[in-house]
Scaffold this motif. Sequence first.
Motif, PDB file in Angstrom:
ATOM      1  N   ASN A  23       6.505  15.091 -30.922  1.00  0.00           N
ATOM      2  CA  ASN A  23       6.409  16.301 -30.655  1.00  0.00           C
ATOM      3  C   ASN A  23       5.974  16.671 -29.352  1.00  0.00           C
ATOM      4  O   ASN A  23       4.668  16.934 -29.371  1.00  0.00           O
ATOM      5  CB  ASN A  23       6.209  17.083 -31.772  1.00  0.00           C
ATOM      6  N   SER A  76       0.524  11.972 -30.233  1.00  0.00           N
ATOM      7  CA  SER A  76       1.735  12.502 -31.121  1.00  0.00           C
ATOM      8  C   SER A  76       2.831  12.307 -30.418  1.00  0.00           C
ATOM      9  O   SER A  76       3.281  13.233 -29.467  1.00  0.00           O
ATOM     10  CB  SER A  76       1.473  13.851 -31.236  1.00  0.00           C
ATOM     11  N   LYS A  86      -0.406   6.151 -38.700  1.00  0.00           N
ATOM     12  CA  LYS A  86       0.586   5.774 -37.634  1.00  0.00           C
ATOM     13  C   LYS A  86      -0.036   5.545 -36.283  1.00  0.00           C
ATOM     14  O   LYS A  86       0.880   5.337 -35.280  1.00  0.00           O
ATOM     15  CB  LYS A  86       1.575   6.996 -37.547  1.00  0.00           C
ATOM     16  N   GLU A  91      -2.159  19.935 -38.736  1.00  0.00           N
ATOM     17  CA  GLU A  91      -1.005  19.237 -38.799  1.00  0.00           C
ATOM     18  C   GLU A  91      -0.791  18.208 -38.298  1.00  0.00           C
ATOM     19  O   GLU A  91      -0.243  17.135 -38.487  1.00  0.00           O
ATOM     20  CB  GLU A  91       0.146  20.239 -38.984  1.00  0.00           C
ATOM     21  N   LEU A  92      -1.253  18.102 -36.719  1.00  0.00           N
ATOM     22  CA  LEU A  92      -1.190  16.975 -36.032  1.00  0.00           C
ATOM     23  C   LEU A  92      -1.886  15.688 -36.633  1.00  0.00           C
ATOM     24  O   LEU A  92      -1.397  14.663 -36.657  1.00  0.00           O
ATOM     25  CB  LEU A  92      -2.066  17.504 -34.587  1.00  0.00           C
ATOM     26  N   SER A 116      -0.124  14.293 -39.441  1.00  0.00           N
ATOM     27  CA  SER A 116       1.219  13.559 -38.808  1.00  0.00           C
ATOM     28  C   SER A 116       0.613  12.311 -38.221  1.00  0.00           C
ATOM     29  O   SER A 116       1.703  11.211 -38.383  1.00  0.00           O
ATOM     30  CB  SER A 116       2.109  14.618 -37.889  1.00  0.00           C
ATOM     31  N   ALA A 128      -3.272  11.645 -45.144  1.00  0.00           N
ATOM     32  CA  ALA A 128      -2.820  12.787 -44.329  1.00  0.00           C
ATOM     33  C   ALA A 128      -3.586  13.918 -44.743  1.00  0.00           C
ATOM     34  O   ALA A 128      -4.056  14.760 -43.973  1.00  0.00           O
ATOM     35  CB  ALA A 128      -1.238  12.869 -44.436  1.00  0.00           C
ATOM     36  N   ARG A 148      -6.100  16.347 -42.802  1.00  0.00           N
ATOM     37  CA  ARG A 148      -5.789  17.770 -42.601  1.00  0.00           C
ATOM     38  C   ARG A 148      -6.907  18.745 -43.112  1.00  0.00           C
ATOM     39  O   ARG A 148      -7.377  19.439 -42.237  1.00  0.00           O
ATOM     40  CB  ARG A 148      -4.570  18.102 -43.587  1.00  0.00           C
TER      41      ARG A 148
END
Length: 252
Positions: free
Chosen positions: A165, A162, A118, A110-111, A114, A216, A220
């Motif tokens: 979060n 990241s 980006k 998931e990291l 995300s 993405a 993943r």
Amino acid sequence: MAGASSRRRPYQIAEVIKGWIVDRQLTPGDRLPGEAELMATLGVSKGTVRESTRVLEAQGLVETRTGPGGGVFVREMSESRAISLLSHYLYFKDISIRDVYQIRLALEPELVASLAGKVAAEDIARLRASLASYSEAAADLNAERQQHIDSLNFHQELAALSGGNALLAFIIRFTAQVLSDLTVYRRLYEPGDHHIGPCGCQYHGWLLDAIEDGDAERARELMKEHLIEAQAIMNDNEAQMKRGFLNENLDR
């Protein structure tokens, strides 16, 4: 019981001071009130205030400066210290490779998803350059050990990107550090599969491609495949090391 209560008192007051810091929204570098004010505010003795301050210093949350302008100041605990403290807690726990990868498989796919599209070009370039240290088969066990560590550092670097979060990033970096420590402490690089580094390097290159392309779902899935394959290798190395240990004892 009274003696035990008095020994706990500085720790209780330290918790009160931490709450006081939060309530007043103090930030690193802000000075705490002097001893006299703390004694009056908290209703405790000078000795208790000093013991509580030492507790907070041991926790890495304040620092004492001497000389003109000195006093007790709020400080931000470094990530390396936080990881070190957590590692000490886990030192006598029976942490397995499976335990570590259970967390990694839940979080790291998931990291990277995300991060897709980006990550700045200069960060992509920096990460690509870091792959060189494990792009070729290791020449010996020491080189292989270092390749394990460098490969895990790649995952820590991804987590550092990241920005949205901080908790997720910290957990991933901490987990990677735990695995790095396990690799070295249990000597899991010693079975001598010198192609582990290049295999990880290939996956890392593909991951960077997916991130750069903004894909993405591809990022993943690649991370899942990579971690599953890496866990299988680590499990096999761990089993080989255990068999070797048993054989050594049987031969004695």
